[in-house]
Design a protein around this motif. Structure first.
Motif, mmCIF file in Angstrom:
data_model
loop_
_atom_site.group_PDB
_atom_site.id
_atom_site.type_symbol
_atom_site.label_atom_id
_atom_site.label_comp_id
_atom_site.label_asym_id
_atom_site.label_seq_id
_atom_site.Cartn_x
_atom_site.Cartn_y
_atom_site.Cartn_z
ATOM 1 N N THR A 165 58.316 40.989 29.855
ATOM 2 C CA THR A 165 59.336 40.210 30.552
ATOM 3 C C THR A 165 59.548 38.868 29.857
ATOM 4 O O THR A 165 60.689 38.424 29.669
ATOM 5 C CB THR A 165 58.938 39.999 32.021
ATOM 6 N N GLN A 204 63.763 42.704 36.570
ATOM 7 C CA GLN A 204 62.721 43.651 36.997
ATOM 8 C C GLN A 204 62.719 43.797 38.520
ATOM 9 O O GLN A 204 62.661 44.895 39.056
ATOM 10 C CB GLN A 204 61.360 43.144 36.507
ATOM 11 N N ASP A 252 64.986 45.089 32.163
ATOM 12 C CA ASP A 252 63.559 44.984 32.453
ATOM 13 C C ASP A 252 63.171 46.045 33.483
ATOM 14 O O ASP A 252 63.368 45.867 34.683
ATOM 15 C CB ASP A 252 63.241 43.578 32.977
HETATM 16 MG MG LIG Z 1 57.578 42.360 33.520
#
Ligand SMILES: [Mg+2]
Ligand SMILES: Nc1ncnc2c1ncn2[C@@H]1O[C@H](COP(=O)(O)OP(=O)(O)OP(=O)(O)O)[C@@H](O)[C@H]1O
Lengths: 261, 329
Positions: free
Chosen positions: A51, A87, A162
């Motif tokens: 990330t 994410q 992500d």
């Molecule tokens: Mg991550």
């Protein structure tokens, strides 16, 4: 096939300081160049800095040292040409599905000229009939598809994702993977995908970047030369999967000593 | 549930009020009280008792209409039925009150008049009560709207700009806890008319909770919303108008609801302390003549008026916040 370089990542480091003053080397000495139109996957155990790397490319964060060049220029903040799919769930809860997708256009002030695109993208992600629903009324997988459509509606040069399919069942996942491939072929968008799923990485990408944690670094970059569309059950595919799994296993084993002390 | 059962329960709903009508009609008037007749128009005139029974009848008709209206919708039907015992007991209480306050005159007078006596104030000076109600409503609307507008405005500035937060927030925190009517002496001398003095007080008291909660709502916007908007190409105006403000909306409405309560209090207090009209003024003026039945009449009007205003605000809130979990049907 030699193509123009889009991202040039050189000696990049990113360290976080925790609340209790301990430091985490989220990224250490990262070197990678990503070509225009490439489909690249980043894979690695939790906490290895996937990330963090993606956020640097998006311009949502700044590295401590090293340079990241985008077509030869330094990245200054986020830009709609680099679409980003977060994410965690990231839809605006106060907007309907339709308006969340439209917000990609509205944020840039180009909604009026491109109105029709909204319904095209709704169709593309297969959410017809859900236009007027709010994010809390749809499933996590549907929400991720909306987030992808919202980023795509800006026709980004690069799409940074992500773990967009973490919340999807196997069936929808395969479906969306094919959609991504289709989009990728049509628009020549550079795709950078963070994933936990080796199959997914192999099925989609030209290259697979394997990362390892503590400190977060790239342990290996694999070229996937199998012709597309790929057969998940083919012998080449399974052989490649096994070797990646083995490497991932090694990558996560490096942290073992820290646990056993 | 069968329709028979529903009708039965609806009947219970109005039975209390029906009992109150019968008590008023057939219970012997023991105490000696003056019975006045008030002309409604050239041909019709009413006594207080007749008007009282009309009001009860009106309530019965309203509840019957509500029963019919609610029948088709499962949820509304449940809501309607849940109040059946309450309405029944209210009806009986009114009947009992009628007996004690009018028929037997057992309650201490003039402080606790019977229900028909209260209705009598509307017969005596309904127009005058209406005028005062309008005055209150006007005062409230102007003051509350301005207060909410200022509150949202300053709240956005405080929540968005750290500098403004640094300088204004402490001032807000200190002045906010002072009851608005404390500013009355200044308001009366500094503003040209008593009306605007009262508007000023209502603005102050509504401003505080709205500004406070708006600022909190804006400042607590999760970073991810801004980051998303940033990757979509948004600039500051979009971030404020389409990210921070929508996120703050639930809190803004919490602020508006509490401002609403404060504003009612300030309204009535300032009317009692020096307005040429309004329900607070009417209460004060009636008290001087020991006309407590008029005080009760004004209180009833206030109850109706204020709950209506709260209903309106609640409806707006439900509409604006329909995206929230649990609010969407
Ligand atoms: Mg991550
Ligand atoms: N804002 C932050 N403050 C402090 N530490 C952070 C921050 N963001 C990330 N880290 C740390 O940096 C490391 C890398 O985090 P990152 O989120 O990039 O991992 P990841 O590979 O995306 O993991 P996952 O697969 O679980 O999402 C972790 O050890 C994490 O604790």
């Amino acid at each position: 096939m030699s193509r123009e370089i889009l991202f040039e990542i050189k000696d990049v480091n990113r360290t976080y300081v925790d609340t209790n003053d301990s430091t985490v080397e989220a990224l250490k000495n990262i070197n990678l160049s990503i070509k225009k139109g490439e489909f690249i996957s980043i894979i690695g155990p939790s906490g290895c800095g996937k990330t963090t790397l993606l956020r640097l490319l998006a311009g949502l964060d700044v590295q401590e040292s090293g340079t990241i060049l985008l077509e030869g220029e330094e990245i200054k903040g986020p830009h709609p040409a680099r679409g980003y799919v977060f994410q965690q769930s990231s839809l605006f809860p106060w907007l309907t599905v339709e308006k969340n997708i439209a917000s990609g256009l509205k944020a840039r002030g180009v909604y009026k000229q491109n109105k029709e695109e909204v319904s095209q993208y709704i169709k593309l992600i297969g959410l017809n009939g859900f236009e007027k629903t709010y994010p809390h009324q749809i499933s996590g997988g549907m929400a991720q598809r909306v987030a992808i459509a919202r980023a795509l509606i800006n026709h980004p040069v690069a799409l940074l994702m992500d773990e967009p399919m973490g919340a999807l069942d196997a069936f929808t996942r395969a479906d969306l993977q094919d959609k991504l491939l289709e989009l990728w072929k049509e628009n020549d968008t550079t795709m950078i995908l963070v994933t936990h799923d080796v199959d997914e990485a192999l099925y989609l990408s030209d290259r697979v970047v394997i990362m390892s944690p503590r400190p977060g670094k790239i342990s290996e970059v694999l070229n996937v030369t199998l012709p597309k569309p790929r057969q998940r059950s083919s012998t080449d595919f399974t052989a490649m999967r096994n070797s990646i799994l083995e490497k991932l296993h090694l990558a996560s084993e490096i942290q073992q000593p820290e646990y056993t002390i | 549930m069968s329709i028979i059962k529903y009708i039965e329960l609806s009947a219970v709903s109005v039975a209390g009020f029906l009992a109150a009508i019968f008590v008023n009609l057939f219970f012997k008037q023991v105490a000696e009280i003056e019975i006045n007749t008030y002309p409604i128009n050239s041909s019709v005139s009413l006594t207080a008792d007749q008007a009282y029974r009309f009001v009860l009848l009106g309530l019965i008709l309203i509840y019957i209409a509500a029963a019919v209206y609610s029948y088709r919708n499962e949820e509304r039907r449940k809501k309607f039925l849940s109040r059946v015992p309450f309405r029944f007991v209210i009806g009986l209480t009114v009947a009992l009150w009628d007996i004690l306050g009018t028929k037997l005159l057992l309650l201490p007078q003039p402080f606790f008049p019977g229900p028909s006596r209260i209705i009598e104030s509307f017969l005596m000076e309904g127009d005058y009560i209406f005028q005062n109600t309008l005055y209150s409503l006007r005062l409230f609307t102007v003051g509350f709207t301005l207060g909410v507008a200022f509150g949202v405005g300053t709240g956005i500035l405080i929540g968005w700009f750290p500098k403004v937060y640094y300088w204004i927030y402490p001032v807000l925190k200190i002045t906010g806890v002072i009851p608005a009517v404390a500013w009355m002496p200044f308001a009366l001398t500094l503003l040209p008319t008593p009306f605007w003095a009262a508007v000023f007080l209502i603005v102050i008291c509504a401003w505080f909770p709205v500004a406070f909660l708006t600022a909190q709502g804006i400042a607590s916007t999760p970073k991810i919303h801004f980051e998303v908007a940033g990757t979509l190409g948004a600039k500051t105006p979009y971030l404020v108008l389409h990210v921070a403000i929508p996120h703050a909306m639930p809190q803004i409405f919490t602020g508006i609801s509490s401002a609403n309560g404060f504003a009612f209090t300030t309204l009535v207090m300032s009317e009692m302390l020096g307005q040429p009209g309004g329900l607070g003024y009417y209460i004060n003026a009636s008290k001087v003549w020991s006309a407590y039945y008029k005080v009760f009449a004004a209180i009833i009007v206030m109850a109706v008026l204020f709950s209506a205003i709260m209903k309106v605000i609640g409806a707006i809130q439900n509409r604006v916040l329909r995206w929230q979990r649990g609010l969407v049907k």
